[in-house]
Design a protein around this motif. Structure first.
Motif, mmCIF file in Angstrom:
data_model
loop_
_atom_site.group_PDB
_atom_site.id
_atom_site.type_symbol
_atom_site.label_atom_id
_atom_site.label_comp_id
_atom_site.label_asym_id
_atom_site.label_seq_id
_atom_site.Cartn_x
_atom_site.Cartn_y
_atom_site.Cartn_z
ATOM 1 N N VAL A 187 -2.377 6.467 -10.419
ATOM 2 C CA VAL A 187 -3.536 5.682 -9.968
ATOM 3 C C VAL A 187 -4.467 5.392 -11.138
ATOM 4 C CG1 VAL A 187 -5.604 5.725 -8.516
ATOM 5 C CG2 VAL A 187 -3.412 6.526 -7.595
ATOM 6 N N PRO A 205 -11.316 -6.467 -4.162
ATOM 7 C CA PRO A 205 -10.526 -5.341 -3.634
ATOM 8 C C PRO A 205 -9.020 -5.586 -3.715
ATOM 9 C CG PRO A 205 -12.412 -5.739 -2.226
ATOM 10 C CD PRO A 205 -12.401 -6.855 -3.231
ATOM 11 N N LEU A 206 -8.588 -6.821 -3.475
ATOM 12 C CA LEU A 206 -7.161 -7.129 -3.533
ATOM 13 C C LEU A 206 -6.642 -7.050 -4.970
ATOM 14 C CD1 LEU A 206 -4.922 -7.844 -1.547
ATOM 15 C CD2 LEU A 206 -5.330 -10.270 -2.041
ATOM 16 N N LEU A 209 -6.313 -3.378 -5.731
ATOM 17 C CA LEU A 209 -5.104 -2.856 -5.079
ATOM 18 C C LEU A 209 -3.862 -3.281 -5.847
ATOM 19 C CD1 LEU A 209 -3.717 -1.428 -2.720
ATOM 20 C CD2 LEU A 209 -3.807 -3.594 -1.451
ATOM 21 N N ARG A 210 -3.840 -4.526 -6.309
ATOM 22 C CA ARG A 210 -2.703 -5.020 -7.088
ATOM 23 C C ARG A 210 -2.522 -4.196 -8.358
ATOM 24 N NH1 ARG A 210 -2.369 -7.971 -11.643
ATOM 25 N NH2 ARG A 210 -0.504 -9.274 -11.985
ATOM 26 N N VAL A 212 -3.558 -1.145 -9.021
ATOM 27 C CA VAL A 212 -3.151 0.242 -8.731
ATOM 28 C C VAL A 212 -1.691 0.295 -8.300
ATOM 29 C CG1 VAL A 212 -3.521 2.205 -7.187
ATOM 30 C CG2 VAL A 212 -5.483 1.003 -8.168
ATOM 31 N N LEU A 213 -1.272 -0.625 -7.427
ATOM 32 C CA LEU A 213 0.096 -0.588 -6.910
ATOM 33 C C LEU A 213 1.111 -0.964 -7.984
ATOM 34 C CD1 LEU A 213 2.042 -0.197 -4.591
ATOM 35 C CD2 LEU A 213 1.667 -2.578 -3.920
#
Length: 253
Positions: A187, A205-206, A209-210, A212-213
């Motif tokens: 992470v 936020p997206l 998330l991108r 981190v993923l």
């Protein structure tokens, strides 16, 4: 000279190489062309000195902590101590390269899904992709410097902290503790890419998330390899993934 200091010097020199190698790639991402405010060699020298100081600390502490929890560089250690390493190196090459290539493909796939969900930035956009030769050089930074930072230092530190709280009856880190360290470092690896991302698009936020993923996919794979095979395996795998992302992909698009 003790094996520890030999390892320290080798990793420090490698980290200096990695820091120098990524400089052209970084300048391109920042939109800085040939007209630099200072000569390129001055900029490069400053980058190398700064990274040498930082990585000297990471490497020293990382090697000390890793040894306490059974992690390290088994191939290089055996080589420095005069033991046979050909078979051990051969045993890690296939899985390291294979999982690295898999990580690269998975990252591209999830990146495509995020682009379809409306994220403005994508690896598939040629306009933001530095040339393949710069990507090749930058891959050394990923394979060397990022693995020293995230695996040798940070993951080892988290494993050690959890080990102090709970260990196996044999006095070793628990599998749960190691997995927790792998996920935390993965992470952090993703979040660490946000500063570069912010120079290319707005942080939402997206987008977080991108980051981190996509980077977490590699982080989990590299962390598992560090645990099971050693830091050399994680480095080879990370380098292989970056070749897919920063060399093969730009050539294809």
């Amino acid at each position: 000279m003790k094996t520890f200091w030999k390892l320290f010097i080798i990793l420090l020199l490698a980290s200096i190489l990695g820091a120098a190698a990524i400089t052209p790639y970084t300048l391109t991402l920042q939109g800085i062309g040939p007209d630099l405010p200072v000569p390129f060699y001055v900029l490069l020298l400053g980058t190398v000195i700064q990274n040498a100081l930082i990585f000297a600390v990471f490497i020293f502490l990382g090697l000390k902590i890793a040894k306490k929890v059974g992690l390290g560089l088994p191939v290089l250690e055996d080589y420095l101590e005069g033991r046979e390493v050909k078979s051990k190196l051969k045993s890690i090459m296939g899985i390291s390269v294979g999982l690295g290539l898999l990580a690269g493909v998975l990252i591209i796939g999830f990146d495509y899904l995020f682009s379809q969900a409306g994220v403005a930035i994508s690896l598939l956009q040629p306009s933001i992709s530095p040339p393949a030769w710069q990507g090749f050089l930058a891959s050394f930074y990923g394979g060397i410097n990022e693995e020293i930072t995230l695996r040798l230092f940070f993951m080892s530190l988290v494993v050690w902290i959890i080990y102090k709280i709970k260990s196996t009856p044999e006095g070793k880190p628990t599998p749960t503790g190691v997995w927790l360290a792998i996920i935390i470092s993965a992470v952090l690896f993703g979040l660490g890419h946000l500063p570069v991302t912010s120079s290319l698009t707005d942080i939402t936020p997206l987008v977080v998330l991108r980051a981190v993923l996509l980077n977490g996919i590699g982080g989990v794979i590299f962390g598992w390899l560090y645990w099971k095979k050693g830091l050399e395996s994680a480095m080879i795998s990370h380098f292989s993934a970056d070749i897919v992302l920063h060399v093969l992909l730009p050539l294809l698009i």
